[in-house]
Design a protein around this motif. Structure first.
Motif, PDB file in Angstrom:
ATOM      1  N   CYS A 174       1.075  -1.209   0.564  1.00 30.00           N
ATOM      2  CA  CYS A 174      -0.099   0.385   0.204  1.00 30.00           C
ATOM      3  C   CYS A 174       0.801   1.117   0.016  1.00 30.00           C
ATOM      4  O   CYS A 174       0.794   1.883   1.033  1.00 30.00           O
ATOM      5  N   PRO A 175       1.397   1.644  -1.065  1.00 35.90           N
ATOM      6  CA  PRO A 175       2.199   3.179  -1.261  1.00 35.90           C
ATOM      7  C   PRO A 175       1.368   4.164  -0.482  1.00 35.90           C
ATOM      8  O   PRO A 175       3.288   5.450  -0.499  1.00 35.90           O
ATOM      9  N   GLU A 176       0.565   4.489  -0.664  1.00 33.19           N
ATOM     10  CA  GLU A 176       0.087   5.620  -0.522  1.00 33.19           C
ATOM     11  C   GLU A 176      -0.577   5.663   1.069  1.00 33.19           C
ATOM     12  O   GLU A 176      -0.877   6.501   1.783  1.00 33.19           O
ATOM     13  N   ALA A 177       0.075   4.544   2.171  1.00 34.66           N
ATOM     14  CA  ALA A 177       0.140   4.195   3.889  1.00 34.66           C
ATOM     15  C   ALA A 177       1.058   5.422   4.195  1.00 34.66           C
ATOM     16  O   ALA A 177       1.977   5.295   3.654  1.00 34.66           O
ATOM     17  N   VAL A 178       0.764   5.989   5.631  1.00 33.87           N
ATOM     18  CA  VAL A 178       1.360   6.851   6.036  1.00 33.87           C
ATOM     19  C   VAL A 178       0.984   6.462   7.319  1.00 33.87           C
ATOM     20  O   VAL A 178       0.022   6.259   8.081  1.00 33.87           O
ATOM     21  N   VAL A 179       2.403   5.660   8.293  1.00 35.65           N
ATOM     22  CA  VAL A 179       2.445   5.111   9.501  1.00 35.65           C
ATOM     23  C   VAL A 179       1.967   6.379  10.594  1.00 35.65           C
ATOM     24  O   VAL A 179       2.654   6.728  10.560  1.00 35.65           O
ATOM     25  N   SER A 180       1.265   5.631  11.118  1.00 32.55           N
ATOM     26  CA  SER A 180       1.093   7.313  12.179  1.00 32.55           C
ATOM     27  C   SER A 180       0.862   6.357  13.580  1.00 32.55           C
ATOM     28  O   SER A 180       0.892   4.949  13.558  1.00 32.55           O
ATOM     29  N   HIS A 181      -0.195   6.835  14.708  1.00 33.57           N
ATOM     30  CA  HIS A 181      -0.392   6.939  15.598  1.00 33.57           C
ATOM     31  C   HIS A 181       0.904   5.925  16.443  1.00 33.57           C
ATOM     32  O   HIS A 181       2.114   6.063  16.601  1.00 33.57           O
ATOM     33  N   VAL A 182       0.382   4.728  17.746  1.00 35.03           N
ATOM     34  CA  VAL A 182       1.006   4.411  18.152  1.00 35.03           C
ATOM     35  C   VAL A 182       2.620   3.625  17.522  1.00 35.03           C
ATOM     36  O   VAL A 182       3.951   3.768  17.986  1.00 35.03           O
ATOM     37  N   GLY A 228       0.242  -2.168  26.501  1.00 32.26           N
ATOM     38  CA  GLY A 228      -0.921  -2.702  25.805  1.00 32.26           C
ATOM     39  C   GLY A 228      -0.597  -1.834  24.637  1.00 32.26           C
ATOM     40  O   GLY A 228      -1.917  -2.460  24.226  1.00 32.26           O
ATOM     41  N   GLN A 229       0.446  -0.801  24.217  1.00 32.97           N
ATOM     42  CA  GLN A 229       0.025  -0.307  23.126  1.00 32.97           C
ATOM     43  C   GLN A 229       1.282  -0.357  22.104  1.00 32.97           C
ATOM     44  O   GLN A 229       1.498  -0.321  21.119  1.00 32.97           O
ATOM     45  N   ARG A 230       2.200  -1.313  22.934  1.00 34.70           N
ATOM     46  CA  ARG A 230       3.120  -1.592  21.469  1.00 34.70           C
ATOM     47  C   ARG A 230       2.554  -3.042  21.006  1.00 34.70           C
ATOM     48  O   ARG A 230       2.006  -4.210  20.755  1.00 34.70           O
ATOM     49  N   VAL A 244      -1.008  -5.318  15.467  1.00 34.40           N
ATOM     50  CA  VAL A 244      -1.212  -4.399  14.706  1.00 34.40           C
ATOM     51  C   VAL A 244      -0.559  -2.636  14.446  1.00 34.40           C
ATOM     52  O   VAL A 244      -0.231  -3.187  14.683  1.00 34.40           O
ATOM     53  N   LEU A 245      -0.705  -2.883  12.599  1.00 32.38           N
ATOM     54  CA  LEU A 245       0.165  -1.804  12.367  1.00 32.38           C
ATOM     55  C   LEU A 245      -0.453  -0.308  12.267  1.00 32.38           C
ATOM     56  O   LEU A 245      -2.102  -0.422  11.556  1.00 32.38           O
ATOM     57  N   HIS A 246      -0.525   1.164  12.381  1.00 32.76           N
ATOM     58  CA  HIS A 246      -1.975   1.794  12.714  1.00 32.76           C
ATOM     59  C   HIS A 246      -1.676   2.657  10.873  1.00 32.76           C
ATOM     60  O   HIS A 246       0.158   3.011  11.482  1.00 32.76           O
ATOM     61  N   VAL A 247      -2.120   2.518  10.447  1.00 35.38           N
ATOM     62  CA  VAL A 247      -1.924   3.946   9.339  1.00 35.38           C
ATOM     63  C   VAL A 247      -2.523   4.221   8.804  1.00 35.38           C
ATOM     64  O   VAL A 247      -4.449   4.251   9.343  1.00 35.38           O
ATOM     65  N   PRO A 304       1.223  15.908  14.446  1.00 36.16           N
ATOM     66  CA  PRO A 304      -0.508  14.669  13.807  1.00 36.16           C
ATOM     67  C   PRO A 304      -0.167  13.750  14.732  1.00 36.16           C
ATOM     68  O   PRO A 304      -0.930  13.686  15.121  1.00 36.16           O
ATOM     69  N   MET A 305       1.452  13.323  14.649  1.00 35.16           N
ATOM     70  CA  MET A 305       1.546  12.189  15.469  1.00 35.16           C
ATOM     71  C   MET A 305       0.931  11.922  17.183  1.00 35.16           C
ATOM     72  O   MET A 305       0.134  11.901  17.133  1.00 35.16           O
ATOM     73  N   LEU A 306       1.522  13.253  17.343  1.00 33.84           N
ATOM     74  CA  LEU A 306       0.960  13.751  19.189  1.00 33.84           C
ATOM     75  C   LEU A 306      -0.429  13.576  19.054  1.00 33.84           C
ATOM     76  O   LEU A 306      -1.346  12.548  20.628  1.00 33.84           O
ATOM     77  N   CYS A 307      -1.247  14.284  18.346  1.00 33.75           N
ATOM     78  CA  CYS A 307      -2.457  14.442  18.422  1.00 33.75           C
ATOM     79  C   CYS A 307      -3.178  13.234  18.409  1.00 33.75           C
ATOM     80  O   CYS A 307      -4.069  13.168  18.691  1.00 33.75           O
ATOM     81  N   ASP A 308      -2.851  11.799  17.680  1.00 32.62           N
ATOM     82  CA  ASP A 308      -3.308  10.977  17.657  1.00 32.62           C
ATOM     83  C   ASP A 308      -3.275  10.132  18.899  1.00 32.62           C
ATOM     84  O   ASP A 308      -3.902   9.522  19.506  1.00 32.62           O
ATOM     85  N   LEU A 309      -1.567  10.139  19.875  1.00 28.56           N
ATOM     86  CA  LEU A 309      -1.321  10.005  20.016  1.00 28.56           C
ATOM     87  C   LEU A 309      -2.809  10.002  22.195  1.00 28.56           C
ATOM     88  O   LEU A 309      -2.891   9.559  23.005  1.00 28.56           O
ATOM     89  N   ALA A 310      -2.843  11.474  21.699  1.00 29.85           N
ATOM     90  CA  ALA A 310      -3.647  12.029  22.685  1.00 29.85           C
ATOM     91  C   ALA A 310      -4.529  11.138  23.122  1.00 29.85           C
ATOM     92  O   ALA A 310      -6.215  11.329  24.386  1.00 29.85           O
ATOM     93  N   LEU A 311      -4.845  10.616  22.036  1.00 30.18           N
ATOM     94  CA  LEU A 311      -6.637   9.411  21.973  1.00 30.18           C
ATOM     95  C   LEU A 311      -6.592   8.388  22.384  1.00 30.18           C
ATOM     96  O   LEU A 311      -7.252   7.902  22.495  1.00 30.18           O
ATOM     97  N   GLN A 312      -5.587   8.089  22.219  1.00 34.58           N
ATOM     98  CA  GLN A 312      -5.020   6.512  22.653  1.00 34.58           C
ATOM     99  C   GLN A 312      -3.827   6.724  24.407  1.00 34.58           C
ATOM    100  O   GLN A 312      -4.416   5.364  24.586  1.00 34.58           O
ATOM    101  N   LEU A 313      -3.617   7.426  25.012  1.00 32.83           N
ATOM    102  CA  LEU A 313      -2.487   6.809  26.172  1.00 32.83           C
ATOM    103  C   LEU A 313      -3.178   8.176  27.323  1.00 32.83           C
ATOM    104  O   LEU A 313      -3.692   9.052  26.990  1.00 32.83           O
ATOM    105  N   SER A 314      -3.189   7.736  28.473  1.00 26.40           N
ATOM    106  CA  SER A 314      -3.603   8.724  29.504  1.00 26.40           C
ATOM    107  C   SER A 314      -2.223  10.077  29.628  1.00 26.40           C
ATOM    108  O   SER A 314      -1.338  10.450  29.193  1.00 26.40           O
ATOM    109  N   PRO A 315      -3.193  11.376  30.090  1.00 22.90           N
ATOM    110  CA  PRO A 315      -1.995  12.411  30.161  1.00 22.90           C
ATOM    111  C   PRO A 315      -0.999  12.329  31.142  1.00 22.90           C
ATOM    112  O   PRO A 315       0.511  12.407  30.577  1.00 22.90           O
ATOM    113  N   LEU A 316      -0.585  11.205  31.524  1.00 25.02           N
ATOM    114  CA  LEU A 316       0.935  10.964  32.168  1.00 25.02           C
ATOM    115  C   LEU A 316       1.877  10.113  31.176  1.00 25.02           C
ATOM    116  O   LEU A 316       2.664  10.702  30.580  1.00 25.02           O
TER     117      LEU A 316
END
Length: 309
Positions: A62-70, A83-85, A91-94, A131-143
């Motif tokens: 999938c050449p148009e995929a951008v690897v993202s999130h965790v 648990g997020q590794r 699973v790959l997040h793209v 953008p990666m940090l914003c994605d992570l903000a939806l998956q991680l705790s504040p700490l």
């Protein structure tokens, strides 16, 4: 009888190559192999590294995929909870443009979004930092998000490394998007010189308990018994009064040489007038004794004592 062929450790092979090597479909379906992206398998016991899997996905599947999130964060070596590794998720997040009609199977979690700025690391196109940090903000705790922000601007951050001031300015001027408010808050709590997630957790605990902001990984020099100068870095510290706060991870408990080095370091620091407070994971879980010890030593307070312990 010809010995049964086994794949090289950490290899990533097409089904056609495995069948050519005599690997029967029953072996492919067994625990010996793991399908990591459509059409490609790796040895389960010694799998291909995450960046190699992601690179193959982009170059072949999938050449148009951008690897993202965790997944992007893990390739960058940023700290994530177990648990997020990838080892746990498999699973790959793209991210894919909304118009892209690709099905990547259960090995990928596809996020539909408009293309955004990317960067290339280890031959893999990753989401840009904000953008990666914003994605992570939806998956991680504040700490956990502050720990990632600290690592993003820390001394071991992947190159090219953005400064904390640059990231704060970028987050402050960016258009609203999911997770941005949490990232702004986390960047406000982040610091440049942090070297481990536990240093972040300990520093934030001290601030939450009303102590003043400690120095982070500051350098000190002391004179040993041979009148030679010795240099050390302190995880966290207060110059007035001289209090060094050192976090002891598992390595301090299991590595005898590390324990001996720590004892020598503590002895030299105390000889130079420093009080040394060693902190463990148990102190982070229940900090009452740690707080009392620091108060007894006169650690500076930032303001009035909090109402609740």
């Amino acid at each position: 009888m010809t010995p049964r062929w086994s794949p090289p450790p950490h290899s990533l092979l097409r089904r056609s190559e495995l069948r050519r090597r005599g690997v029967h479909s029953r072996r492919l379906a067994s625990d010996e192999f793991t399908q990591v992206i459509p059409g490609f398998w790796t040895p389960t016991a010694q799998p291909a590294p995450l960046h190699a899997i992601a690179r193959r996905l982009q170059h072949v599947v999938c050449p148009e995929a951008v690897v993202s999130h965790v997944t992007a964060a893990e390739i960058l070596g940023l700290p994530l909870p177990p648990g997020q590794r990838y080892e746990r998720l498999r699973v790959l997040h793209v991210s894919l443009p909304p118009a892209a009609r690709r099905r990547l199977g259960r090995q990928a979690h596809v996020h539909r979004r408009r293309p955004s700025e990317v960067r290339v690391v280890l031959g893999v196109r990753l989401s840009a930092t904000l953008p990666m940090l914003c994605d992570l903000a939806l998956q991680l705790s504040p700490l956990e998000l502050v720990q990632v922000c600290d690592a993003t601007v820390g001394p071991d951050a992947p190159w090219p490394r953005a400064s904390l001031a640059e990231l704060r300015e970028l987050a402050g001027t960016s258009a609203p998007r999911p997770g941005l408010a949490a990232v702004r808050t986390a960047l406000g709590s982040a610091r440049q010189r942090v070297e481990s997630p536990k240093e972040t957790e300990l520093r934030l605990l001290l601030l939450a308990r009303g102590f003043a902001e400690p120095d982070i990984n500051s350098a000190v020099q002391v004179v040993d018994s041979h009148d030679e100068r010795r240099g050390f870095r302190l995880d966290l510290s207060y110059r007035e009064p001289r209090i060094a706060i050192e976090y002891d991870g598992d390595g301090h408990r299991t590595d005898r040489r590390q324990r001996l080095r720590d004892r020598r370091k503590d002895a030299l620091l105390r000889r130079a007038g420093w009080e040394v407070v060693r902190v463990t994971q148990e102190d982070l879980r229940d900090p009452a004794d740690l707080v009392a010890r620091l108060d007894q030593l006169g650690a500076p307070r930032a303001g009035p004592l909090p109402l609740a312990a």
